[in-house]
Design a protein around this motif. Structure first.
Motif, PDB file in Angstrom:
ATOM      1  N   HIS A  70       0.858  -1.174   0.000  1.00 48.70           N
ATOM      2  CA  HIS A  70       0.000   0.000   0.000  1.00 48.70           C
ATOM      3  C   HIS A  70       0.900   1.231   0.000  1.00 48.70           C
ATOM      4  N   TYR A  71       0.639   2.133  -0.923  1.00 50.24           N
ATOM      5  CA  TYR A  71       1.364   3.394  -0.998  1.00 50.24           C
ATOM      6  C   TYR A  71       0.391   4.517  -0.688  1.00 50.24           C
ATOM      7  N   TYR A  72       0.847   5.464   0.133  1.00 53.25           N
ATOM      8  CA  TYR A  72      -0.004   6.580   0.533  1.00 53.25           C
ATOM      9  C   TYR A  72       0.798   7.869   0.506  1.00 53.25           C
ATOM     10  N   LEU A  73       0.156   8.921  -0.009  1.00 49.75           N
ATOM     11  CA  LEU A  73       0.768  10.248  -0.004  1.00 49.75           C
ATOM     12  C   LEU A  73      -0.146  11.188   0.759  1.00 49.75           C
ATOM     13  N   ASP A  74       0.389  11.792   1.799  1.00 48.83           N
ATOM     14  CA  ASP A  74      -0.359  12.750   2.605  1.00 48.83           C
ATOM     15  C   ASP A  74      -0.203  14.120   1.949  1.00 48.83           C
ATOM     16  N   ILE A  75      -1.154  14.443   1.084  1.00 49.91           N
ATOM     17  CA  ILE A  75      -1.129  15.727   0.372  1.00 49.91           C
ATOM     18  C   ILE A  75      -2.552  16.279   0.363  1.00 49.91           C
ATOM     19  N   SER A  76      -2.679  17.560   0.569  1.00 50.69           N
ATOM     20  CA  SER A  76      -3.999  18.178   0.624  1.00 50.69           C
ATOM     21  C   SER A  76      -4.559  18.386  -0.780  1.00 50.69           C
ATOM     22  N   GLU A  77      -5.877  18.471  -0.833  1.00 51.67           N
ATOM     23  CA  GLU A  77      -6.539  18.760  -2.107  1.00 51.67           C
ATOM     24  C   GLU A  77      -6.100  20.121  -2.631  1.00 51.67           C
ATOM     25  N   GLU A  78      -5.856  21.056  -1.727  1.00 47.10           N
ATOM     26  CA  GLU A  78      -5.429  22.389  -2.136  1.00 47.10           C
ATOM     27  C   GLU A  78      -4.089  22.336  -2.876  1.00 47.10           C
ATOM     28  N   LYS A  79      -3.156  21.526  -2.366  1.00 43.24           N
ATOM     29  CA  LYS A  79      -1.854  21.407  -3.027  1.00 43.24           C
ATOM     30  C   LYS A  79      -1.990  20.743  -4.395  1.00 43.24           C
ATOM     31  N   VAL A  80      -2.847  19.746  -4.476  1.00 41.98           N
ATOM     32  CA  VAL A  80      -3.068  19.080  -5.762  1.00 41.98           C
ATOM     33  C   VAL A  80      -3.671  20.060  -6.756  1.00 41.98           C
ATOM     34  N   MET A  81      -4.678  20.822  -6.320  1.00 42.64           N
ATOM     35  CA  MET A  81      -5.323  21.794  -7.205  1.00 42.64           C
ATOM     36  C   MET A  81      -4.343  22.889  -7.627  1.00 42.64           C
ATOM     37  N   LYS A  82      -3.503  23.313  -6.709  1.00 47.84           N
ATOM     38  CA  LYS A  82      -2.514  24.339  -7.044  1.00 47.84           C
ATOM     39  C   LYS A  82      -1.578  23.823  -8.133  1.00 47.84           C
ATOM     40  N   LEU A  83      -1.130  22.585  -7.999  1.00 50.16           N
ATOM     41  CA  LEU A  83      -0.257  21.993  -9.008  1.00 50.16           C
ATOM     42  C   LEU A  83      -1.002  21.811 -10.331  1.00 50.16           C
ATOM     43  N   ALA A  84      -2.254  21.419 -10.265  1.00 53.78           N
ATOM     44  CA  ALA A  84      -3.038  21.220 -11.488  1.00 53.78           C
ATOM     45  C   ALA A  84      -3.225  22.521 -12.256  1.00 53.78           C
ATOM     46  N   ARG A  85      -3.278  23.635 -11.547  1.00 58.35           N
ATOM     47  CA  ARG A  85      -3.488  24.939 -12.192  1.00 58.35           C
ATOM     48  C   ARG A  85      -2.216  25.548 -12.763  1.00 58.35           C
ATOM     49  N   VAL A  86      -1.070  24.983 -12.460  1.00 60.38           N
ATOM     50  CA  VAL A  86       0.187  25.529 -12.977  1.00 60.38           C
ATOM     51  C   VAL A  86       0.183  25.440 -14.501  1.00 60.38           C
ATOM     52  N   LYS A  87       0.452  26.563 -15.141  1.00 62.77           N
ATOM     53  CA  LYS A  87       0.561  26.563 -16.602  1.00 62.77           C
ATOM     54  C   LYS A  87       2.000  26.233 -16.964  1.00 62.77           C
ATOM     55  N   ASN A  88       2.194  25.630 -18.096  1.00 63.02           N
ATOM     56  CA  ASN A  88       3.531  25.267 -18.571  1.00 63.02           C
ATOM     57  C   ASN A  88       4.288  24.421 -17.538  1.00 63.02           C
ATOM     58  N   LYS A  89       3.657  23.324 -17.133  1.00 63.30           N
ATOM     59  CA  LYS A  89       4.290  22.425 -16.171  1.00 63.30           C
ATOM     60  C   LYS A  89       5.535  21.798 -16.780  1.00 63.30           C
ATOM     61  N   ASN A  90       6.539  21.575 -15.931  1.00 63.56           N
ATOM     62  CA  ASN A  90       7.707  20.838 -16.404  1.00 63.56           C
ATOM     63  C   ASN A  90       7.370  19.350 -16.390  1.00 63.56           C
ATOM     64  N   GLU A  91       8.263  18.513 -16.892  1.00 63.14           N
ATOM     65  CA  GLU A  91       7.991  17.081 -17.014  1.00 63.14           C
ATOM     66  C   GLU A  91       7.717  16.426 -15.662  1.00 63.14           C
ATOM     67  N   GLU A  92       8.466  16.836 -14.652  1.00 64.13           N
ATOM     68  CA  GLU A  92       8.274  16.263 -13.321  1.00 64.13           C
ATOM     69  C   GLU A  92       6.895  16.616 -12.758  1.00 64.13           C
ATOM     70  N   GLN A  93       6.475  17.856 -12.933  1.00 63.12           N
ATOM     71  CA  GLN A  93       5.150  18.274 -12.470  1.00 63.12           C
ATOM     72  C   GLN A  93       4.049  17.521 -13.226  1.00 63.12           C
ATOM     73  N   GLU A  94       4.229  17.334 -14.537  1.00 66.25           N
ATOM     74  CA  GLU A  94       3.254  16.578 -15.348  1.00 66.25           C
ATOM     75  C   GLU A  94       3.144  15.140 -14.850  1.00 66.25           C
ATOM     76  N   ASP A  95       4.301  14.514 -14.584  1.00 66.56           N
ATOM     77  CA  ASP A  95       4.316  13.143 -14.067  1.00 66.56           C
ATOM     78  C   ASP A  95       3.568  13.045 -12.740  1.00 66.56           C
ATOM     79  N   PHE A  96       3.859  13.982 -11.858  1.00 69.09           N
ATOM     80  CA  PHE A  96       3.279  13.952 -10.520  1.00 69.09           C
ATOM     81  C   PHE A  96       1.764  14.142 -10.565  1.00 69.09           C
ATOM     82  N   ILE A  97       1.297  15.132 -11.322  1.00 75.17           N
ATOM     83  CA  ILE A  97      -0.143  15.378 -11.386  1.00 75.17           C
ATOM     84  C   ILE A  97      -0.848  14.230 -12.099  1.00 75.17           C
ATOM     85  N   SER A  98      -0.187  13.642 -13.068  1.00 74.14           N
ATOM     86  CA  SER A  98      -0.759  12.484 -13.767  1.00 74.14           C
ATOM     87  C   SER A  98      -0.940  11.308 -12.811  1.00 74.14           C
ATOM     88  N   LEU A  99       0.018  11.101 -11.958  1.00 78.00           N
ATOM     89  CA  LEU A  99      -0.045  10.030 -10.967  1.00 78.00           C
ATOM     90  C   LEU A  99      -1.201  10.244  -9.989  1.00 78.00           C
TER      91      LEU A  99
END
Length: 185
Positions: free
Chosen positions: A46-75
């Motif tokens: 079991h894998y778990y990441l303690d991250i808030s919805e606010e942090k996920v939404m903030k990352l999702a709203r980033v324009k021109n994401k780099n490859e690492e950010q794209e990978d992370f939000i995709s996951l």
């Protein structure tokens, strides 16, 4: 009736519905069938990441994401990975600070009981974006045979590698049991 219920949940938006109402609704429309496990595994991680919805939404709203950010939000929010043979999937989970827990035999059996076939109505009523902070990797002989991504907030799940129909999964009572098993220390 089902259309009315669906419309009602869409209008409610992403606010978490009153749990007891959802449990009663879904369980009244569901009958447990055979207990055919989704995966025939000898190990569950079991894998778990303690991250808030606010942090996920903030990352999702980033324009021109780099490859690492794209990978992370995709996951976190998409159907990634596309298959159980995705190279370096577990390495990516570690890279993004997902905490790994190997389930002991007792917890493994409890999780397998929850991840089993049921008859149910379509459970994906949510109109919100799932945040897959809980990922289960099922292994047999040290090889990945299945992946399950679960969003406890929306009740949405994604299964890879199962030969069993997983559409009936997602009753709130099951999700609550699953959450207790994996969060209990």
């Amino acid at each position: 009736m089902k259309k009315f219920i669906f419309l009602l949940l869409i209008i409610a938006g992403c606010n978490k519905p009153k749990e007891e109402n959802m449990v009663a609704l879904k369980e009244s429309l569901s009958v447990k069938k055979d207990s055919k496990k989704f995966y025939d595994s000898d190990e569950i991680d079991h894998y778990y990441l303690d991250i808030s919805e606010e942090k996920v939404m903030k990352l999702a709203r980033v324009k021109n994401k780099n490859e690492e950010q794209e990978d992370f939000i995709s996951l976190l929010v998409s159907h990634y990975p596309d298959s159980i043979t995705e190279p370096n999937f577990e390495i990516k989970l570690h890279k993004y600070k997902f905490k790994k827990t190997e389930l002991n035999e007792t917890k493994k059996k409890e999780v397998e009981n929850i991840f089993s076939k049921k008859d149910s109505i379509q459970t994906e009523f949510s109109s919100c974006l799932p945040y897959y902070r809980d990922i289960f990797i099922f292994k047999k002989n040290d090889s990945i045979i299945g992946i399950a991504k679960v969003c406890f907030g929306c009740g949405v799940s994604r299964f890879l590698g199962s030969e069993v129909d997983t559409d009936g999964f997602g009753l709130y009572s099951e999700l609550n049991k699953l959450k207790k098993i994996i969060r209990e220390k």
